[in-house]
Motif scaffolding. Structure first.
Motif, short mmCIF file in Angstrom:
data_model
loop_
_atom_site.label_atom_id
_atom_site.label_comp_id
_atom_site.label_asym_id
_atom_site.label_seq_id
_atom_site.Cartn_x
_atom_site.Cartn_y
_atom_site.Cartn_z
N SER A 187 -12.45 5.12 3.42
CA SER A 187 -13.74 4.42 3.59
C SER A 187 -14.44 4.48 5.17
O SER A 187 -15.18 3.90 5.45
N LYS A 188 -13.27 4.48 5.92
CA LYS A 188 -13.40 4.42 7.38
C LYS A 188 -13.64 2.83 8.10
O LYS A 188 -13.10 2.77 9.13
N ALA A 189 -14.10 2.06 7.21
CA ALA A 189 -14.11 0.81 7.70
C ALA A 189 -12.63 0.15 8.26
O ALA A 189 -11.79 0.07 7.04
N PRO A 190 -12.39 -0.16 9.13
CA PRO A 190 -10.96 -0.23 9.75
C PRO A 190 -10.53 -1.59 9.41
O PRO A 190 -11.20 -2.69 9.13
N GLY A 191 -9.19 -1.67 9.17
CA GLY A 191 -8.54 -3.17 8.94
C GLY A 191 -8.11 -3.34 10.55
O GLY A 191 -8.65 -2.76 11.50
N PHE A 192 -7.19 -4.38 10.72
CA PHE A 192 -6.87 -4.65 12.01
C PHE A 192 -5.41 -5.47 12.23
O PHE A 192 -5.01 -5.98 11.23
N ARG A 193 -4.96 -5.25 13.34
CA ARG A 193 -3.52 -5.91 13.39
C ARG A 193 -3.54 -6.88 14.89
O ARG A 193 -4.03 -6.50 15.68
N ILE A 194 -3.33 -8.00 14.66
CA ILE A 194 -3.20 -9.17 15.55
C ILE A 194 -2.05 -9.87 15.66
O ILE A 194 -1.72 -10.42 14.60
N GLY A 195 -0.96 -9.82 16.62
CA GLY A 195 -0.02 -10.42 16.71
C GLY A 195 0.83 -9.60 15.66
O GLY A 195 1.01 -8.34 15.65
N ASN A 196 1.70 -10.42 14.74
CA ASN A 196 2.44 -9.85 13.57
C ASN A 196 1.66 -9.74 12.21
O ASN A 196 2.15 -9.38 11.36
N VAL A 197 0.60 -10.01 12.29
CA VAL A 197 -0.60 -9.99 11.05
C VAL A 197 -1.26 -8.89 11.17
O VAL A 197 -1.81 -8.18 11.72
N HIS A 198 -0.98 -8.04 9.65
CA HIS A 198 -1.77 -6.83 9.56
C HIS A 198 -2.93 -7.13 8.38
O HIS A 198 -2.22 -7.64 7.43
N VAL A 199 -3.96 -6.97 8.78
CA VAL A 199 -5.13 -7.30 7.66
C VAL A 199 -5.68 -5.99 7.24
O VAL A 199 -6.30 -5.05 7.85
N MET A 200 -5.62 -6.00 5.88
CA MET A 200 -5.85 -4.90 5.15
C MET A 200 -6.79 -5.14 4.09
O MET A 200 -7.22 -6.14 3.69
N ALA A 201 -7.42 -3.97 3.59
CA ALA A 201 -8.40 -4.11 2.24
C ALA A 201 -7.96 -4.61 1.07
O ALA A 201 -6.42 -4.34 0.95
N GLY A 202 -8.50 -4.96 0.08
CA GLY A 202 -7.96 -5.24 -1.16
C GLY A 202 -7.98 -4.40 -2.23
O GLY A 202 -7.31 -3.91 -3.21
N ILE A 203 -8.99 -3.18 -2.03
CA ILE A 203 -9.19 -1.85 -3.00
C ILE A 203 -7.71 -1.23 -2.61
O ILE A 203 -7.35 -0.95 -1.74
N PRO A 204 -7.02 -0.94 -3.81
CA PRO A 204 -5.54 -0.32 -3.80
C PRO A 204 -5.71 0.77 -3.04
O PRO A 204 -4.50 0.97 -2.14
N ALA A 205 -6.44 1.99 -3.11
CA ALA A 205 -6.36 3.23 -2.54
C ALA A 205 -6.79 2.91 -1.03
O ALA A 205 -5.94 3.70 -0.37
N ILE A 206 -7.52 2.13 -0.71
CA ILE A 206 -7.75 1.80 0.84
C ILE A 206 -6.70 0.95 1.56
O ILE A 206 -6.05 1.39 2.44
N MET A 207 -6.18 0.16 0.68
CA MET A 207 -4.97 -0.70 1.22
C MET A 207 -3.55 0.10 1.32
O MET A 207 -2.89 0.27 2.72
N GLN A 208 -3.52 1.21 0.44
CA GLN A 208 -2.61 2.17 0.68
C GLN A 208 -2.66 3.01 1.78
O GLN A 208 -1.61 3.32 2.47
N ALA A 209 -3.67 3.43 1.98
CA ALA A 209 -4.10 4.39 3.19
C ALA A 209 -3.80 3.72 4.47
O ALA A 209 -3.20 4.21 5.49
N MET A 210 -4.26 2.21 4.64
CA MET A 210 -4.06 1.63 5.73
C MET A 210 -2.53 1.44 6.06
O MET A 210 -2.06 1.46 7.19
N LEU A 211 -1.73 1.05 4.78
CA LEU A 211 -0.31 0.98 4.94
C LEU A 211 0.29 2.23 5.57
O LEU A 211 1.20 2.36 6.19
N ASP A 212 -0.13 3.26 5.18
CA ASP A 212 0.37 4.58 5.52
C ASP A 212 0.16 4.63 7.06
O ASP A 212 1.01 5.34 7.89
N ALA A 213 -0.93 4.38 7.72
CA ALA A 213 -1.42 4.33 8.88
C ALA A 213 -0.40 3.23 9.89
O ALA A 213 -0.20 3.95 10.95
N ILE A 214 -0.03 2.27 9.18
CA ILE A 214 0.53 1.38 10.20
C ILE A 214 1.94 1.47 9.87
O ILE A 214 2.73 1.01 10.81
#
Length: 253
Positions: A143-170
């Motif tokens: 859905s394009k709206a990005p998550g973000f990473r700061i320090g060692n913290v990775h902030v991702m969406a709660g919707i499973p399909a989006i969270m999984q896509a973000m996890l693949d990206a990082i």
């Protein structure tokens, strides 16, 4: 292993914690599907998920959890609370945890402008472009709206399909360690019959984790024993000890 992934030493143990954010999880209205997925995913690439916390949409609770866990583990992952509504407070809470300002990030704004048709990028949707200062964006191919990473913290969406896509990206950016190996022994006996033997096997094999999980099918009790270790030779030795204990228990009258 992906050549772009930061290399860890052969014997390094890389750890992680997961903060699940949302009143809807705690109320039971939404059933979490991300914990099991993340645990499987991280185990497969050599990262131990050591702790999970579920916290409400309260800034103080999010800040406390993130600040505690980011000092204890190699990585912290969060899910939930980065959407367009007033109760999506994760980004602001993470900024507070790190003591940095937060504002609309030009990179995130550009992503949303390219995604939404003319006139449909509302103020509410622009909230999803608010990123703590100094953070790197996490790609969202769904859905394009990005998550973000700061320090060692990775902030991702709660919707499973989006969270999984973000996890693949990082995933290619994560340092990984030696993978945990496992072997399952299915035992046609109740847990109580093999408890003493399992304890003896565990005591004799430092560095091995032996877990037993009772099951009941049609009133018949059985046990699934899972043996876990990072060293294959040690794993095989422990499995052999477990199997011997099971055989001895089954032979008793």
């Amino acid at each position: 292993m992906d050549e772009s992934r930061p290399a860890g030493s052969q014997d390094e143990i890389v750890t992680a914690a997961f903060v699940v954010i949302g009143d809807e999880i705690l109320s039971g209205r939404t059933k979490d599907k991300n914990i099991g997925y993340l645990a499987d995913y991280l185990t497969a690439i050599g990262i131990d998920l050591c702790e999970v916390r579920i916290v409400p949409d309260i800034a103080e609770r999010i800040v406390d959890a993130v600040n505690d866990l980011r000092t204890r583990y190699t990585y912290v992952f969060t899910s939930g609370g980065i959407g367009p509504t007033h109760d999506d407070i994760t980004a602001d809470s993470i900024a507070q945890a790190f003591g940095v300002p937060i504002d609309h990030d030009p990179r995130a704004v550009a992503i949303l402008k390219n995604f939404y048709p003319e006139g449909q990028l509302t103020e509410a949707r622009l909230r999803m472009a608010r990123i703590p200062e100094g953070a790197e964006l996490i790609e969202n191919s769904v859905s394009k709206a990005p998550g973000f990473r700061i320090g060692n913290v990775h902030v991702m969406a709660g919707i499973p399909a989006i969270m999984q896509a973000m996890l693949d990206a990082i995933a290619p950016t994560l340092r990984t360690g030696r993978k945990m190996l496992s072997h399952t022994v299915d035992v046609d006996l109740p847990e109580s019959r093999i408890a003493a033997g399992l304890k003896a096997a565990q005591d004799a094999h430092g560095g091995v984790l032996i877990g037993s999980y009772p099951r009941s099918i049609d009133g018949r009790f059985s046990t699934q024993v899972v043996v876990r270790a990072r060293d294959e030779t040690l794993l095989r030795s422990a499995v052999a000890a477990v199997e011997a204990a099971v055989e001895a228990a089954g032979a008793r009258t």
